[in-house]
Design a protein around this motif. Structure first.
Motif, PDB file in Angstrom:
ATOM      1  N   LEU A 213       0.880  -1.300   0.130  1.00 56.76           N
ATOM      2  CA  LEU A 213      -0.119   0.252  -0.076  1.00 56.76           C
ATOM      3  C   LEU A 213       0.712   1.261   0.139  1.00 56.76           C
ATOM      4  N   ASP A 214       2.072   1.067  -0.098  1.00 58.19           N
ATOM      5  CA  ASP A 214       3.149   2.145  -0.282  1.00 58.19           C
ATOM      6  C   ASP A 214       2.508   3.496  -0.947  1.00 58.19           C
TER       7      ASP A 214
ATOM      8  N   LEU B 246      -0.135   5.146  -0.554  1.00 57.47           N
ATOM      9  CA  LEU B 246      -1.606   5.386  -0.516  1.00 57.47           C
ATOM     10  C   LEU B 246      -1.762   6.421   0.595  1.00 57.47           C
ATOM     11  N   GLY B 247      -2.500   7.607   0.450  1.00 54.76           N
ATOM     12  CA  GLY B 247      -2.827   8.452   1.304  1.00 54.76           C
ATOM     13  C   GLY B 247      -1.706   9.184   1.894  1.00 54.76           C
TER      14      GLY B 247
ATOM     15  N   TRP C 210       0.724   1.716   7.020  1.00 52.10           N
ATOM     16  CA  TRP C 210      -0.417   1.126   6.943  1.00 52.10           C
ATOM     17  C   TRP C 210      -0.377  -0.092   7.650  1.00 52.10           C
TER      18      TRP C 210
END
Length: 417
Positions: A149-150, A152-153, A160
């Motif tokens: 998820l690196d 993301l956001g 995460w």
């Protein structure tokens, strides 16, 4: 037992998930292998110092309240691992996480003594320790997936991972508060006759040794017991092996192929822990007598040493290394389930709580020493497998020490007759 297993799955994931984040932390905050190993071990330094007071408090305040409190504090601090930015912040949060979780494992073992007679405790502890294996089976692939998820956001994948894996502990704490009975007499699923029968059976096994001791005086019967100090020494060698693999197995697997994807590393890392789960279910049921328990501990440590020897001599053969890790891991929680039957065999009352906590306190210094030495040797040699030689030697020493284990005086007399 299912609730206890789920609690320990979450605890162990939160305790060891930095193993999956090791490479990312090295890149993103400049963490060296030696600093990583020290931070991994510092968890146990704080954890072990607070175990005895934690277990004494649980015996006094009740399992329901104390376990829920532990879960909330460790869950919050596990999520805060997402804000580490350098070596010192990493060290500080690992110390605080260890302090927050202190007493969970010995508290759970003490809780088992409230419910299971001696003949059934090794099997019950083995089932409880299934949580460790399941945590690694679930946690390694889950961690590998979350690392992807690196970005993301605006967060790194490892951030995460810490946030998502820490939250379940806080949520489950409320279920524990409402559903976990302190003693069999409070269990809604047992009839009055069942409650009385179980408590009478447990009382009949109680020889009264240490039953009248309170507070830290409960440590006196423990400190005088030579066999329990032998259990502590054996457990120390065992914990060096367990936590060295828990924290370094992902990086050792990744070392065979630097281009391996994080999810693949996680899936391969799960294989030895599947073996550990099988061992924790199948073997502890054989430990019904003191002689069998001693044989399983000593023989199991020899098997651990043999498995790690296969891995360290595997060269560049990943399959052979994994076979060695599988053999070693199979025995991890067989050994542990046997060792934690001894306080309940030799003590009673508050002294049992103190004995369980002291064994885990001193033994967990192996959880500090193992990762620290593994990280130092990897930094010094550039070989992720170099520290396994140290673990092999300690496992052999533990196997020899285990030959001196004995039960209570009453059990010895019965065996002779």
């Amino acid at each position: 037992m299912p609730l206890m297993i789920v609690i320990y799955i979450i605890a162990f994931i939160d305790r060891t998930n930095i193993g999956m984040a090791k490479s990312a932390l090295e890149v993103d905050i400049g963490l060296t292998a030696a600093a990583y190993g020290l931070g991994a071990g510092l968890f146990f330094f704080a954890y072990s110092l607070l175990e005895v007071p934690s277990n004494l408090l649980m015996h006094k305040l009740g399992a329901r309240f104390w376990i829920a409190r532990i879960m909330i504090t460790w869950g919050v601090l596990s999520m805060l691992m997402a804000v580490v930015w350098n070596e010192w912040s990493f060290y500080i949060l690992r110390v605080l996480l260890g302090a927050a979780e202190a007493g969970l494992y010995p508290g759970m073992i003490l809780y088992i003594t409230y419910w299971f007679p001696r003949a059934d405790r090794a099997r019950a502890i083995g089932l409880f320790l299934l949580g460790v294996s399941l945590a690694n089976i679930i946690g390694a692939p889950l961690g590998g997936a979350l690392l992807q998820l690196d970005g993301l956001g605006g967060l790194h994948g490892w951030q995460w991972m810490f946030i998502i894996e820490g939250l379940p502990a806080v949520l489950l704490a409320f279920w524990v508060w409402f559903k976990l009975p302190d003693r069999p007499r409070q269990a809604k699923w047992l009839s009055d006759e069942d409650k009385q029968l179980l408590e009478e059976q447990l009382a009949a096994e109680d020889d009264g040794k240490g039953a009248q001791a309170h507070g830290f005086r409960a440590l006196l019967p423990v400190a005088k017991d030579r066999i329990l100090w032998l259990v502590i020494a054996v457990y120390f060698t065992h914990q060096v092996a367990v936590y060295s693999l828990s924290y370094f197995l992902p990086s050792m697997i990744a070392g065979f192929d630097p281009d391996m994807a994080p999810l693949t590393v996680g899936l391969i890392t799960a294989i030895p822990w599947i073996s550990a789960a099988i061992g924790s279910v199948l073997m502890p049921r054989l430990g019904t007598t003191i002689g069998r328990q001693k044989a399983l501990v000593s023989g199991g440590l020899v098997a651990v040493a043999a498995g790690l020897l296969i891995s360290v001599l595997s060269g560049h053969n990943l399959l052979l290394a994994v076979i060695g890790f599988v053999l070693a891991a199979f025995w991890f929680f067989v050994i542990q389930s046997m060792l934690f039957t001894f306080p309940g065999r030799r003590l009673s009352g508050m002294a049992v709580a103190a004995g369980i906590a002291l064994i885990n306190t001193v033994g967990l210094f192996g959880g500090f020493l193992g990762p620290t030495i593994m990280g130092s040797l990897e930094t010094a040699t550039g070989n992720p497998l170099a520290g396994l030689w140290f673990i092999i030697g300690l496992a052999v020493c533990g196997a020899l020490l285990a030959l001196g284990l004995k039960g209570s005086g009453r059990e010895t007399a019965v065996a002779k007759n």
